[in-house]
Design a protein around this motif. Structure first.
Motif: not given
Length: 153
Positions: A91-101
């Motif tokens: 399975l593939t998963v999009l990682v959305a890592h908040n670079i403001d925090l």
């Protein structure tokens, strides 16, 4: 058995437990206190897969995957570093890592392994992993990403 002979055993057990707690790997003991072992890694990835199949969201997950695509940052609203992980299950998963925090993962390349602790959200493309950082409002589990021995949270 005499009281004096039990004391060293208790002391050794206490030192062992204290050492594990002080030097624990966040990829092994989550912020929720759930112990994950190498043997249970496949179960964690299967949990993401099951959440995908059941169209479930808001699922806390930990595990690792291989970077297969690096995307441009999402700059609308809170800025997010984005990349796609392939899990052991395929399975593939999009990682959305908040670079403001949290700090950006530097020198991230296709083929790298990234460990994670965050929240899974379902979508028809495989899902999104987010909340991979601390929560300044203390309303979510503190998530993290680990790359090349460095933890980003």
């Amino acid at each position: 058995m005499r009281k004096n002979s039990i004391l060293p055993i208790i002391l050794i057990a206490f030192i062992g437990l204290a050492t594990q707690l002080l030097y624990r790997d966040p990829a092994i003991v989550s912020s929720a206190g759930i112990v994950q072992t190498a043997a249970s890694k496949h179960y964690i990835d299967t949990t993401i897969e099951q959440a995908f199949k059941q169209k479930r969201s808001e699922v806390q997950v930990t595990g690792s995957g291989t970077v297969i695509t690096i995307l441009s940052d999402d700059l609308k609203g809170s800025r997010h570093q984005r990349f796609i992980l392939e899990l052991e299950t395929g399975l593939t998963v999009l990682v959305a890592h908040n670079i403001d925090l949290a700090p950006r993962i530097e020198k991230l390349s296709v083929g790298d392994t990234v460990r994670y602790y965050g929240q899974y959200e379902w979508n028809d493309k495989g899902g999104v992993l987010h909340w991979t950082h601390h929560d300044p409002n203390q309303k979510h589990y503190h998530g993290w990403l680990r790359h090349n021995g460095k933890t980003y949270q």
